[in-house]
Design a protein around this motif. Structure first.
Motif, PDB file in Angstrom:
ATOM      1  N   SER A  23       0.992  -1.286  -0.116  1.00  0.00           N
ATOM      2  CA  SER A  23       0.075  -0.010  -0.289  1.00  0.00           C
ATOM      3  C   SER A  23       0.991   1.331   0.110  1.00  0.00           C
ATOM      4  CB  SER A  23      -0.767   0.035   1.300  1.00  0.00           C
ATOM      5  OG  SER A  23      -0.099   0.242   2.332  1.00  0.00           O
ATOM      6  N   PRO A  40      -8.409  -2.152  -6.296  1.00  0.00           N
ATOM      7  CA  PRO A  40      -9.155  -1.280  -5.448  1.00  0.00           C
ATOM      8  C   PRO A  40      -9.750  -1.919  -4.119  1.00  0.00           C
ATOM      9  CG  PRO A  40     -10.319  -1.971  -7.387  1.00  0.00           C
ATOM     10  CD  PRO A  40      -8.961  -2.665  -7.533  1.00  0.00           C
ATOM     11  N   THR A  41      -9.001  -2.130  -3.239  1.00  0.00           N
ATOM     12  CA  THR A  41      -9.308  -2.816  -1.778  1.00  0.00           C
ATOM     13  C   THR A  41      -8.426  -2.197  -0.688  1.00  0.00           C
ATOM     14  OG1 THR A  41      -9.942  -4.995  -0.890  1.00  0.00           O
ATOM     15  CG2 THR A  41      -7.979  -4.889  -2.019  1.00  0.00           C
ATOM     16  N   THR A  42      -8.411  -2.901   0.387  1.00  0.00           N
ATOM     17  CA  THR A  42      -7.596  -2.753   1.391  1.00  0.00           C
ATOM     18  C   THR A  42      -6.390  -3.819   1.793  1.00  0.00           C
ATOM     19  OG1 THR A  42      -9.029  -3.624   3.139  1.00  0.00           O
ATOM     20  CG2 THR A  42      -9.102  -1.163   2.683  1.00  0.00           C
ATOM     21  N   ASP A  45      -8.314  -6.274   3.650  1.00  0.00           N
ATOM     22  CA  ASP A  45      -9.116  -7.324   3.085  1.00  0.00           C
ATOM     23  C   ASP A  45      -8.527  -8.463   2.411  1.00  0.00           C
ATOM     24  OD1 ASP A  45     -11.384  -5.806   4.089  1.00  0.00           O
ATOM     25  OD2 ASP A  45     -11.388  -4.714   2.117  1.00  0.00           O
ATOM     26  N   LEU A  46      -7.220  -8.034   1.975  1.00  0.00           N
ATOM     27  CA  LEU A  46      -6.627  -9.019   1.058  1.00  0.00           C
ATOM     28  C   LEU A  46      -5.758 -10.015   2.181  1.00  0.00           C
ATOM     29  CD1 LEU A  46      -4.704  -6.700  -1.248  1.00  0.00           C
ATOM     30  CD2 LEU A  46      -6.033  -8.337  -1.851  1.00  0.00           C
TER      31      LEU A  46
END
Length: 111
Positions: A23, A40-42, A45-46
C-alpha cells in the motif's frame, strides 16, 4: 483477479503470479514479475482473503506470498522473491517469523 493498469484499463492476473501486495497513499498495489498494478481494496481485506493461501503481513505496508520468498536480507530488512528482482520490507517485529519460516523451509528441503 481483476486489477487496474497505469492507463486505467483493467486486466486479469492469475493468483499464482502474485509476489506481494503493498500500500502507498491509500492505494493497494499488486506486484508480479510483469509489473505493478492497482487493486481497489485494502491490505486488511487482502490478508483475510489470502491468508489461507500462504500470504502473511510482513509490515504495515505489505502482504507477502511466503512461498515466493527466496531469501531475507537482515541488514536491509527486506525479503527477495525467487526469480524476480523485486523485494518487500519486513518490520522488526516480523523479523523472527520470517527467519523461522526460511529456516524451516531449508530443513524441509534437506530431509
Amino acid at each position: 483477479m481483476r486489477v487496474l493498469q497505469n492507463d486505467g484499463s483493467s486486466l486479469d492476473i492469475r493468483e499464482e503470479d502474485i509476489l506481494y501486495f503493498s500500500s502507498f497513499k491509500n492505494a493497494i498495489f499488486v506486484h508480479t514479475k510483469e509489473g505493478e498494478f492497482v487493486l481497489p481494496t485494502t491490505l486488511s481485506d487482502l490478508l483475510i482473503a489470502y491468508k489461507g493461501k500462504g500470504f502473511e503481513r510482513l509490515d504495515r505496508n505489505n502482504v507477502v506470498s511466503l512461498d515466493k520468498v527466496d531469501k531475507y536480507d537482515a541488514e536491509r530488512k527486506i525479503v527477495h522473491f525467487s526469480q524476480a528482482e523485486q523485494f518487500a520490507t519486513v518490520s522488526e517485529s516480523n523479523e523472527p517469523r520470517i527467519k523461522r519460516f526460511l529456516a524451516s523451509r531449508i530443513k524441509e528441503s534437506a530431509d
